[in-house]
Design a protein around this motif. Structure first.
Motif, PDB file in Angstrom:
ATOM      1  N   SER A 193      -1.649   4.801   4.700  1.00  0.00           N
ATOM      2  CA  SER A 193      -1.542   5.671   3.529  1.00  0.00           C
ATOM      3  C   SER A 193      -1.456   4.809   2.266  1.00  0.00           C
ATOM      4  N   ARG A 194      -2.214   5.181   1.233  1.00  0.00           N
ATOM      5  CA  ARG A 194      -2.152   4.455  -0.029  1.00  0.00           C
ATOM      6  C   ARG A 194      -0.733   4.513  -0.593  1.00  0.00           C
ATOM      7  N   TYR A 195      -0.133   5.665  -0.491  1.00  0.00           N
ATOM      8  CA  TYR A 195       1.227   5.837  -0.979  1.00  0.00           C
ATOM      9  C   TYR A 195       2.191   4.899  -0.248  1.00  0.00           C
ATOM     10  N   ALA A 196       2.063   4.829   1.073  1.00  0.00           N
ATOM     11  CA  ALA A 196       2.949   3.965   1.859  1.00  0.00           C
ATOM     12  C   ALA A 196       2.766   2.502   1.489  1.00  0.00           C
ATOM     13  N   VAL A 197       1.522   2.079   1.285  1.00  0.00           N
ATOM     14  CA  VAL A 197       1.254   0.694   0.890  1.00  0.00           C
ATOM     15  C   VAL A 197       1.865   0.410  -0.478  1.00  0.00           C
ATOM     16  N   GLU A 198       1.641   1.322  -1.431  1.00  0.00           N
ATOM     17  CA  GLU A 198       2.180   1.123  -2.780  1.00  0.00           C
ATOM     18  C   GLU A 198       3.705   1.044  -2.760  1.00  0.00           C
TER      19      GLU A 198
END
Length: 66
Positions: free
Chosen positions: A48-53
């Motif tokens: 997930s992009r959110y998780a990476v960020e």
């Protein structure tokens, strides 16, 4: 909960952006570089992009707290 994979490059980009932000001098190119790298990394790794960020921010911004 699976551990979010991060690269040294991604962490270094976030460190640069955080330093600029702390100095009140965050530039659009720096912010864009971080967001692009986060999105590309998430896509490439199936995360997930959110998780990476969130993970990269946690590593950079809270590593001094440890």
């Amino acid at each position: 909960m699976a551990k979010t994979e991060l690269t040294d490059e991604l962490i270094e980009l976030e460190r640069t952006a955080w330093a600029e932000q702390q100095a009140g001098a965050l530039t659009i190119p720096t912010a864009l570089a971080v967001q692009t790298a986060v999105t590309e990394h998430a896509r490439a790794t199936g995360q997930s992009r959110y998780a990476v960020e969130q993970a990269v921010k946690r590593v950079v911004r809270h590593s001094a707290d440890a």
